[in-house]
Design a protein around this motif. Structure first.
Motif, PDB file in Angstrom:
ATOM      1  N   ARG A  67       0.836  -1.198   0.000  1.00  0.00           N
ATOM      2  CA  ARG A  67       0.000   0.000   0.000  1.00  0.00           C
ATOM      3  C   ARG A  67       0.873   1.250   0.000  1.00  0.00           C
ATOM      4  O   ARG A  67       1.903   1.301   0.663  1.00  0.00           O
ATOM      5  CB  ARG A  67      -0.914   0.025   1.218  1.00  0.00           C
ATOM      6  CG  ARG A  67      -1.921  -1.092   1.212  1.00  0.00           C
ATOM      7  CD  ARG A  67      -2.846  -1.007   2.392  1.00  0.00           C
ATOM      8  NE  ARG A  67      -2.070  -1.228   3.618  1.00  0.00           N
ATOM      9  CZ  ARG A  67      -2.329  -0.669   4.779  1.00  0.00           C
ATOM     10  NH1 ARG A  67      -3.338   0.130   4.913  1.00  0.00           N
ATOM     11  NH2 ARG A  67      -1.580  -0.921   5.834  1.00  0.00           N
ATOM     12  N   ASP A  68       0.428   2.254  -0.737  1.00  0.00           N
ATOM     13  CA  ASP A  68       1.117   3.541  -0.709  1.00  0.00           C
ATOM     14  C   ASP A  68       0.774   4.266   0.587  1.00  0.00           C
ATOM     15  O   ASP A  68      -0.328   4.145   1.114  1.00  0.00           O
ATOM     16  CB  ASP A  68       0.692   4.410  -1.897  1.00  0.00           C
ATOM     17  CG  ASP A  68       1.229   3.877  -3.204  1.00  0.00           C
ATOM     18  OD1 ASP A  68       2.278   3.224  -3.179  1.00  0.00           O
ATOM     19  OD2 ASP A  68       0.593   4.130  -4.239  1.00  0.00           O
ATOM     20  N   CYS A  69       1.734   5.040   1.059  1.00  0.00           N
ATOM     21  CA  CYS A  69       1.530   5.782   2.296  1.00  0.00           C
ATOM     22  C   CYS A  69       1.836   7.259   2.022  1.00  0.00           C
ATOM     23  O   CYS A  69       2.976   7.707   2.228  1.00  0.00           O
ATOM     24  CB  CYS A  69       2.425   5.255   3.403  1.00  0.00           C
ATOM     25  SG  CYS A  69       2.170   3.518   3.776  1.00  0.00           S
ATOM     26  N   PRO A  70       0.861   8.029   1.544  1.00  0.00           N
ATOM     27  CA  PRO A  70       1.148   9.423   1.209  1.00  0.00           C
ATOM     28  C   PRO A  70       1.545  10.258   2.429  1.00  0.00           C
ATOM     29  O   PRO A  70       2.355  11.181   2.305  1.00  0.00           O
ATOM     30  CB  PRO A  70      -0.156   9.940   0.588  1.00  0.00           C
ATOM     31  CG  PRO A  70      -1.178   8.902   0.805  1.00  0.00           C
ATOM     32  CD  PRO A  70      -0.501   7.657   1.216  1.00  0.00           C
ATOM     33  N   TYR A  73       5.152   9.649   3.031  1.00  0.00           N
ATOM     34  CA  TYR A  73       5.932  10.290   1.974  1.00  0.00           C
ATOM     35  C   TYR A  73       6.117  11.779   2.283  1.00  0.00           C
ATOM     36  O   TYR A  73       7.237  12.309   2.184  1.00  0.00           O
ATOM     37  CB  TYR A  73       5.217  10.090   0.632  1.00  0.00           C
ATOM     38  CG  TYR A  73       5.827  10.850  -0.515  1.00  0.00           C
ATOM     39  CD1 TYR A  73       7.030  10.441  -1.081  1.00  0.00           C
ATOM     40  CD2 TYR A  73       5.186  11.965  -1.048  1.00  0.00           C
ATOM     41  CE1 TYR A  73       7.584  11.131  -2.136  1.00  0.00           C
ATOM     42  CE2 TYR A  73       5.742  12.657  -2.099  1.00  0.00           C
ATOM     43  CZ  TYR A  73       6.933  12.252  -2.649  1.00  0.00           C
ATOM     44  OH  TYR A  73       7.484  12.936  -3.692  1.00  0.00           O
TER      45      TYR A  73
END
Length: 95
Positions: A67-70, A73
């Motif tokens: 999963r991306d973790c904005p 980031y």
């Protein structure tokens, strides 16, 4: 008993049984001896290929499901900018 001890005991039992069957000390019921002599030597390679396939599948699934973790980031970019500003204040050329 720790997990290492359990794995060691079970694997040594399985390896011992495999070697006894491979060297024909223990007969295999319901299987012809010629068939056993053709199949038994390739079982370790089959297990190695199976383990490698499972490992690659597991790694691929982990990459696919990552999963991306904005928020992380943005936090990381903020920390990088803070570090650059701190180095600039100390007279270090950055960029």
């Amino acid at each position: 008993m720790t997990r290492l001890h359990q794995v060691s005991i079970y694997s040594s039992i399985l390896i011992s049984i495999y070697l006894l069957v491979l060297f024909e000390v223990l007969p295999i019921p319901l299987i012809d001896a010629s068939v056993a002599q053709e199949i038994l030597p390739v079982i370790p390679w089959w297990l190695l290929v199976t383990f490698g396939s499972y490992s690659l599948w597991s790694l691929g699934w982990g990459v696919f499901a990552f999963r991306d973790c904005p928020e992380a980031y943005q936090e990381l970019l903020q920390e990088i900018n803070e570090a650059k500003n701190d180095l600039r204040s100390r007279g270090v050329t950055v960029d």
